[in-house]
Design an enzyme around this catalytic site. Structure first.
Site, PDB file in Angstrom:
ATOM      1  N   ARG A 150      34.719   7.566   1.227  1.00  0.00           N
ATOM      2  CA  ARG A 150      34.903   7.281   2.643  1.00  0.00           C
ATOM      3  C   ARG A 150      36.370   6.998   2.981  1.00  0.00           C
ATOM      4  O   ARG A 150      36.881   7.399   4.031  1.00  0.00           O
ATOM      5  CB  ARG A 150      34.046   6.062   3.024  1.00  0.00           C
ATOM      6  N   ARG A 186      29.864   7.475  12.478  1.00  0.00           N
ATOM      7  CA  ARG A 186      30.349   7.077  11.145  1.00  0.00           C
ATOM      8  C   ARG A 186      31.105   5.769  11.271  1.00  0.00           C
ATOM      9  O   ARG A 186      31.785   5.551  12.278  1.00  0.00           O
ATOM     10  CB  ARG A 186      31.354   8.091  10.598  1.00  0.00           C
ATOM     11  N   ILE A 187      31.031   4.965  10.223  1.00  0.00           N
ATOM     12  CA  ILE A 187      31.848   3.755  10.182  1.00  0.00           C
ATOM     13  C   ILE A 187      33.234   4.155   9.700  1.00  0.00           C
ATOM     14  O   ILE A 187      33.380   4.793   8.649  1.00  0.00           O
ATOM     15  CB  ILE A 187      31.198   2.715   9.252  1.00  0.00           C
ATOM     16  N   LEU A 188      34.230   3.792  10.491  1.00  0.00           N
ATOM     17  CA  LEU A 188      35.599   4.165  10.125  1.00  0.00           C
ATOM     18  C   LEU A 188      36.101   3.232   9.025  1.00  0.00           C
ATOM     19  O   LEU A 188      35.958   2.011   9.126  1.00  0.00           O
ATOM     20  CB  LEU A 188      36.495   4.106  11.360  1.00  0.00           C
ATOM     21  N   ASN A 191      35.635   1.989  20.862  1.00  0.00           N
ATOM     22  CA  ASN A 191      34.344   2.620  20.618  1.00  0.00           C
ATOM     23  C   ASN A 191      33.430   2.323  21.788  1.00  0.00           C
ATOM     24  O   ASN A 191      33.526   1.269  22.413  1.00  0.00           O
ATOM     25  CB  ASN A 191      33.734   2.028  19.337  1.00  0.00           C
ATOM     26  N   THR A 192      32.536   3.248  22.070  1.00  0.00           N
ATOM     27  CA  THR A 192      31.474   2.959  23.018  1.00  0.00           C
ATOM     28  C   THR A 192      30.153   2.910  22.266  1.00  0.00           C
ATOM     29  O   THR A 192      29.895   3.729  21.385  1.00  0.00           O
ATOM     30  CB  THR A 192      31.449   3.971  24.184  1.00  0.00           C
ATOM     31  N   HIS A 193      29.355   1.888  22.598  1.00  0.00           N
ATOM     32  CA  HIS A 193      28.134   1.609  21.834  1.00  0.00           C
ATOM     33  C   HIS A 193      26.980   1.365  22.810  1.00  0.00           C
ATOM     34  O   HIS A 193      27.134   0.593  23.764  1.00  0.00           O
ATOM     35  CB  HIS A 193      28.361   0.373  20.953  1.00  0.00           C
ATOM     36  N   GLY A 248      34.704  -4.699  11.057  1.00  0.00           N
ATOM     37  CA  GLY A 248      33.255  -4.848  10.985  1.00  0.00           C
ATOM     38  C   GLY A 248      32.533  -3.683  11.657  1.00  0.00           C
ATOM     39  O   GLY A 248      33.157  -2.757  12.174  1.00  0.00           O
ATOM     40  N   ASP A 254      30.697  -2.639  14.690  1.00  0.00           N
ATOM     41  CA  ASP A 254      30.442  -2.995  16.102  1.00  0.00           C
ATOM     42  C   ASP A 254      30.706  -4.471  16.381  1.00  0.00           C
ATOM     43  O   ASP A 254      29.994  -5.097  17.181  1.00  0.00           O
ATOM     44  CB  ASP A 254      29.006  -2.600  16.499  1.00  0.00           C
TER      45      ASP A 254
HETATM   46  C1  GAR Z   1      26.540   7.425  23.014  1.00  0.00           C
HETATM   47  O1  GAR Z   1      25.486   6.787  23.677  1.00  0.00           O
HETATM   48  C2  GAR Z   1      27.292   6.433  22.128  1.00  0.00           C
HETATM   49  O2  GAR Z   1      27.313   5.132  22.651  1.00  0.00           O
HETATM   50  C3  GAR Z   1      26.459   6.489  20.877  1.00  0.00           C
HETATM   51  O3  GAR Z   1      26.198   7.848  20.710  1.00  0.00           O
HETATM   52  C4  GAR Z   1      26.038   8.439  21.993  1.00  0.00           C
HETATM   53  C5  GAR Z   1      26.800   9.725  22.045  1.00  0.00           C
HETATM   54  O4  GAR Z   1      26.443  10.444  23.182  1.00  0.00           O
HETATM   55  N1  GAR Z   1      27.158   5.927  19.768  1.00  0.00           N
HETATM   56  C6  GAR Z   1      26.576   5.166  18.854  1.00  0.00           C
HETATM   57  O5  GAR Z   1      25.392   4.941  18.831  1.00  0.00           O
HETATM   58  C7  GAR Z   1      27.525   4.603  17.815  1.00  0.00           C
HETATM   59  N2  GAR Z   1      26.902   3.535  17.115  1.00  0.00           N
HETATM   60  P1  GAR Z   1      27.243  11.744  23.619  1.00  0.00           P
HETATM   61  O6  GAR Z   1      27.430  12.596  22.354  1.00  0.00           O
HETATM   62  O7  GAR Z   1      26.363  12.412  24.619  1.00  0.00           O
HETATM   63  O8  GAR Z   1      28.555  11.294  24.177  1.00  0.00           O
END
Ligand code: GAR
Length: 209
Positions: free
Chosen positions: A64, A90-92, A106-108, A142, A144
């Site tokens: 990794r 992926r976890i960076l 990141n968006t979660h 960490g 998230d």
């Molecule tokens: C998004 O909802 C993002 O928050 C999530 O994957 C989706 C990608 O959607 N990410 C995670 O769950 C990371 N842990 P998209 O490909 O339509 O942008």
């Protein structure tokens, strides 16, 4: 003009939203490259918009950390100011995080610290949550756990499926991510300050127990 790298693994609807927003004259950021860890369907949005893209596959690297080093090198070729993980599943690795953070967000699809990890929407449903949402945060070492920048709440509807809920979360997520990037780019959101406030909060929490 803030220069962005966007990292994806899947369909790329958040990437698409960023491409559309950054195409507007006056938006203070532009996407200079899109990276993926696999042949993500969303890479087509980059191609269609004339944005350079690359795929760095974990399977092509011994571990990794080496994957992270290769990914960082690919991004570095594009003179990037901010790395946006928008659906990178992926976890960076730590080396990657220390090179780019706090300019690494990141968006979660959950209201962190609730439901971290790869199955946030499923986990929220399984826990019987009545509301969940989306968090845009700085990535730290960490999973998230980094400083929260923006959140939006989504009420869970009785009987809805994971896919239905995830789609409704994404409807909030796309504009939230665009707004967060805009705020970083126009200087109204200072990532270094957000990171250091979070660090001093953690220290005082530790000190007071
Ligand atoms: C998004 O909802 C993002 O928050 C999530 O994957 C989706 C990608 O959607 N990410 C995670 O769950 C990371 N842990 P998209 O490909 O339509 O942008």
């Amino acid at each position: 003009m803030l220069k962005l790298a966007v990292l994806i693994s899947g369909g790329g609807s958040n990437l698409k939203a960023l491409i559309e927003a950054t195409a507007h004259p006056g938006f203070p950021a532009k996407i200079v490259c899109v990276g993926a860890d696999t042949d993500a369907a969303g890479l087509a949005y980059a191609t269609d918009a004339g944005i350079q893209s690359f795929v760095v596959r974990p399977a092509d690297h011994p571990n990794r950390a080496a994957w992270g080093t290769a990914l960082a090198a690919a991004i570095r070729e594009h003179d990037v100011d901010l790395v946006v993980s928008a659906g990178l599943m992926r976890i960076l690795p730590a080396g990657f995080v220390s090179e780019f953070s706090p300019g690494l967000i990141n968006t979660h699809p959950a209201l962190l610290p609730l439901f971290p990890g790869a199955h946030a929407v499923r986990d929220a449903l399984a826990a019987g949550a009545t509301e969940t949402g989306v968090t845009v945060h700085i990535i730290d070492e960490g999973v998230d756990t980094g400083p929260v920048l923006r959140q939006a709440t989504v009420a869970v509807r009785a009987g809805e499926t994971e896919a239905e809920l995830h789609e409704r979360i994404k409807q909030q997520e796309r504009p939230l991510l665009v707004d967060t990037v805009r705020a970083i780019a126009d200087g109204s959101l200072d990532l270094a300050a957000a990171a250091s406030t979070a660090a001093s909060d953690a220290t005082s929490t530790a000190a007071t127990g």
